[in-house]
Design a protein around this motif. Structure first.
Motif, PDB file in Angstrom:
ATOM      1  N   TYR A  23       0.714  -1.252  -0.016  1.00  0.00           N
ATOM      2  CA  TYR A  23       0.176  -0.186   0.048  1.00  0.00           C
ATOM      3  C   TYR A  23       0.979   1.260   0.106  1.00  0.00           C
ATOM      4  N   ASN A  24       1.981   1.159   0.746  1.00  0.00           N
ATOM      5  CA  ASN A  24       2.649   2.752   0.884  1.00  0.00           C
ATOM      6  C   ASN A  24       3.558   3.045  -0.302  1.00  0.00           C
ATOM      7  N   SER A  25       4.206   1.378  -0.586  1.00  0.00           N
ATOM      8  CA  SER A  25       4.572   2.022  -1.774  1.00  0.00           C
ATOM      9  C   SER A  25       4.156   2.479  -3.137  1.00  0.00           C
ATOM     10  N   LEU A  26       2.561   1.245  -3.318  1.00  0.00           N
ATOM     11  CA  LEU A  26       1.854   2.113  -4.663  1.00  0.00           C
ATOM     12  C   LEU A  26       1.705   3.699  -3.854  1.00  0.00           C
ATOM     13  N   ILE A  27       1.691   4.284  -3.206  1.00  0.00           N
ATOM     14  CA  ILE A  27       1.099   5.672  -2.697  1.00  0.00           C
ATOM     15  C   ILE A  27       2.137   6.386  -3.212  1.00  0.00           C
ATOM     16  N   ASP A  28       3.130   6.194  -2.590  1.00  0.00           N
ATOM     17  CA  ASP A  28       4.578   6.501  -3.021  1.00  0.00           C
ATOM     18  C   ASP A  28       4.691   7.118  -4.344  1.00  0.00           C
ATOM     19  N   ASP A  29       5.093   6.004  -5.390  1.00  0.00           N
ATOM     20  CA  ASP A  29       4.977   5.282  -6.667  1.00  0.00           C
ATOM     21  C   ASP A  29       4.208   6.568  -7.401  1.00  0.00           C
ATOM     22  N   ILE A  30       2.727   6.668  -7.020  1.00  0.00           N
ATOM     23  CA  ILE A  30       2.198   7.125  -7.675  1.00  0.00           C
ATOM     24  C   ILE A  30       2.101   9.085  -7.142  1.00  0.00           C
ATOM     25  N   ASP A  31       3.248   9.057  -6.460  1.00  0.00           N
ATOM     26  CA  ASP A  31       3.908  11.201  -6.386  1.00  0.00           C
ATOM     27  C   ASP A  31       4.477  10.768  -7.044  1.00  0.00           C
ATOM     28  N   ARG A  32       6.042   9.623  -7.443  1.00  0.00           N
ATOM     29  CA  ARG A  32       6.448   9.868  -8.507  1.00  0.00           C
ATOM     30  C   ARG A  32       6.261  10.039  -9.360  1.00  0.00           C
ATOM     31  N   ILE A  33       5.643   8.624  -9.917  1.00  0.00           N
ATOM     32  CA  ILE A  33       5.139   8.658 -11.342  1.00  0.00           C
ATOM     33  C   ILE A  33       4.724  10.493 -11.610  1.00  0.00           C
ATOM     34  N   THR A  34       4.201  10.892 -11.141  1.00  0.00           N
ATOM     35  CA  THR A  34       3.218  12.431 -11.430  1.00  0.00           C
ATOM     36  C   THR A  34       4.192  13.036 -11.489  1.00  0.00           C
ATOM     37  N   ARG A  35       5.289  12.912 -10.157  1.00  0.00           N
ATOM     38  CA  ARG A  35       5.892  13.959 -11.017  1.00  0.00           C
ATOM     39  C   ARG A  35       7.236  13.885 -11.917  1.00  0.00           C
ATOM     40  N   LEU A  36       7.058  12.751 -11.966  1.00  0.00           N
ATOM     41  CA  LEU A  36       8.542  12.206 -13.676  1.00  0.00           C
ATOM     42  C   LEU A  36       6.841  13.249 -14.575  1.00  0.00           C
ATOM     43  N   PHE A  37       6.066  12.491 -14.697  1.00  0.00           N
ATOM     44  CA  PHE A  37       5.162  13.252 -15.947  1.00  0.00           C
ATOM     45  C   PHE A  37       5.523  15.017 -16.327  1.00  0.00           C
ATOM     46  N   LEU A  38       4.899  14.980 -14.598  1.00  0.00           N
ATOM     47  CA  LEU A  38       4.933  16.108 -14.898  1.00  0.00           C
ATOM     48  C   LEU A  38       6.517  17.066 -15.421  1.00  0.00           C
ATOM     49  N   ILE A  39       7.746  16.641 -15.141  1.00  0.00           N
ATOM     50  CA  ILE A  39       8.891  17.589 -15.310  1.00  0.00           C
ATOM     51  C   ILE A  39       9.553  16.741 -16.813  1.00  0.00           C
ATOM     52  N   LEU A  40       9.068  15.343 -16.813  1.00  0.00           N
ATOM     53  CA  LEU A  40       9.354  15.574 -19.173  1.00  0.00           C
ATOM     54  C   LEU A  40       8.620  16.385 -19.201  1.00  0.00           C
ATOM     55  N   SER A  41       7.247  16.542 -18.832  1.00  0.00           N
ATOM     56  CA  SER A  41       6.312  17.591 -19.676  1.00  0.00           C
ATOM     57  C   SER A  41       6.949  18.938 -19.977  1.00  0.00           C
ATOM     58  N   SER A  42       6.584  19.093 -19.092  1.00  0.00           N
ATOM     59  CA  SER A  42       7.628  20.523 -18.875  1.00  0.00           C
ATOM     60  C   SER A  42       9.097  20.983 -19.807  1.00  0.00           C
ATOM     61  N   SER A  43       9.564  20.071 -19.368  1.00  0.00           N
ATOM     62  CA  SER A  43      10.653  19.531 -20.001  1.00  0.00           C
ATOM     63  C   SER A  43      10.828  19.857 -21.718  1.00  0.00           C
ATOM     64  N   LEU A  44      10.115  18.937 -21.690  1.00  0.00           N
ATOM     65  CA  LEU A  44       9.271  18.942 -23.353  1.00  0.00           C
ATOM     66  C   LEU A  44       8.659  20.043 -24.173  1.00  0.00           C
ATOM     67  N   MET A  45       7.624  20.803 -23.314  1.00  0.00           N
ATOM     68  CA  MET A  45       7.316  22.212 -23.575  1.00  0.00           C
ATOM     69  C   MET A  45       8.381  23.420 -24.058  1.00  0.00           C
ATOM     70  N   GLN A  46       9.526  23.321 -22.758  1.00  0.00           N
ATOM     71  CA  GLN A  46      11.250  24.154 -22.910  1.00  0.00           C
ATOM     72  C   GLN A  46      11.528  23.728 -24.498  1.00  0.00           C
ATOM     73  N   VAL A  47      11.736  22.663 -24.641  1.00  0.00           N
ATOM     74  CA  VAL A  47      12.388  22.501 -25.887  1.00  0.00           C
ATOM     75  C   VAL A  47      11.836  22.756 -27.302  1.00  0.00           C
ATOM     76  N   GLU A  48      10.469  22.357 -27.345  1.00  0.00           N
ATOM     77  CA  GLU A  48       9.509  22.529 -28.369  1.00  0.00           C
ATOM     78  C   GLU A  48       9.401  24.503 -28.871  1.00  0.00           C
ATOM     79  N   THR A  49       9.546  25.333 -27.327  1.00  0.00           N
ATOM     80  CA  THR A  49       9.920  27.104 -27.685  1.00  0.00           C
ATOM     81  C   THR A  49      10.527  27.281 -27.851  1.00  0.00           C
ATOM     82  N   CYS A  50      11.601  26.481 -27.597  1.00  0.00           N
ATOM     83  CA  CYS A  50      12.945  26.764 -27.457  1.00  0.00           C
ATOM     84  C   CYS A  50      13.282  27.575 -28.663  1.00  0.00           C
TER      85      CYS A  50
END
Length: 146
Positions: A23-50
């Motif tokens: 249970y705890n591992s899943l909650i932590d992983d949901i947090d991590r994977i959500t943050r990872l997607f946000l970071i990568l999406s933001s990075s992609l946007m920066q590269v595409e608009t650079c």
């Protein structure tokens, strides 16, 4: 946060160590994977608009974009694993929580993800504002410090 802790406490009190760790591992992983997607999406946007410069030619941006797209694909693969594990954790939730607590669990997962997204958006707005202030003041901006 309070809701999450109360659900966590209930699972911890009722379930065995292995189930609680799942249970705890899943909650932590949901947090991590959500943050990872946000970071990568933001990075992609920066590269595409650079705007290409002599320092960062278009080929450099294409290389970065390809790298980020590969990382997004890896993140999707990781997310699929988290989703599969969430089915196992749901069985734990069903086993130990009553109907009201099950509804609370679903709400907690949705709210947790939403709050992570909101936090990231706020951080991005602050970063953008600082960038604009620096430009207005005529300062040289080091993107790595934002």
């Amino acid at each position: 946060e309070k809701l999450g802790r109360s659900l966590e406490k209930k699972i911890e009190d009722c379930a065995g160590g292995t189930e609680f760790r799942k249970y705890n591992s899943l909650i932590d992983d949901i947090d991590r994977i959500t943050r990872l997607f946000l970071i990568l999406s933001s990075s992609l946007m920066q590269v595409e608009t650079c705007v290409p410069t002599p320092e960062y030619p278009p080929t450099s941006n294409l290389f970065k974009k390809d790298k980020i797209l590969k990382q997004l694909e890896e993140a999707r693969f990781l997310s699929e694993g988290v989703q599969k594990r969430s089915l196992d954790v749901w069985k734990i939730v069903e086993k130990y929580l009553d109907e009201k607590e099950k509804i609370s669990y679903r709400e907690f997962i949705v709210k947790k993800t939403g709050l992570i997204v909101e936090l990231r958006e706020a951080e991005d707005r602050v970063r953008t504002t600082l960038h604009q202030i620096c430009i207005i003041r005529g300062g040289i901006l080091d993107p790595s410090k934002l």
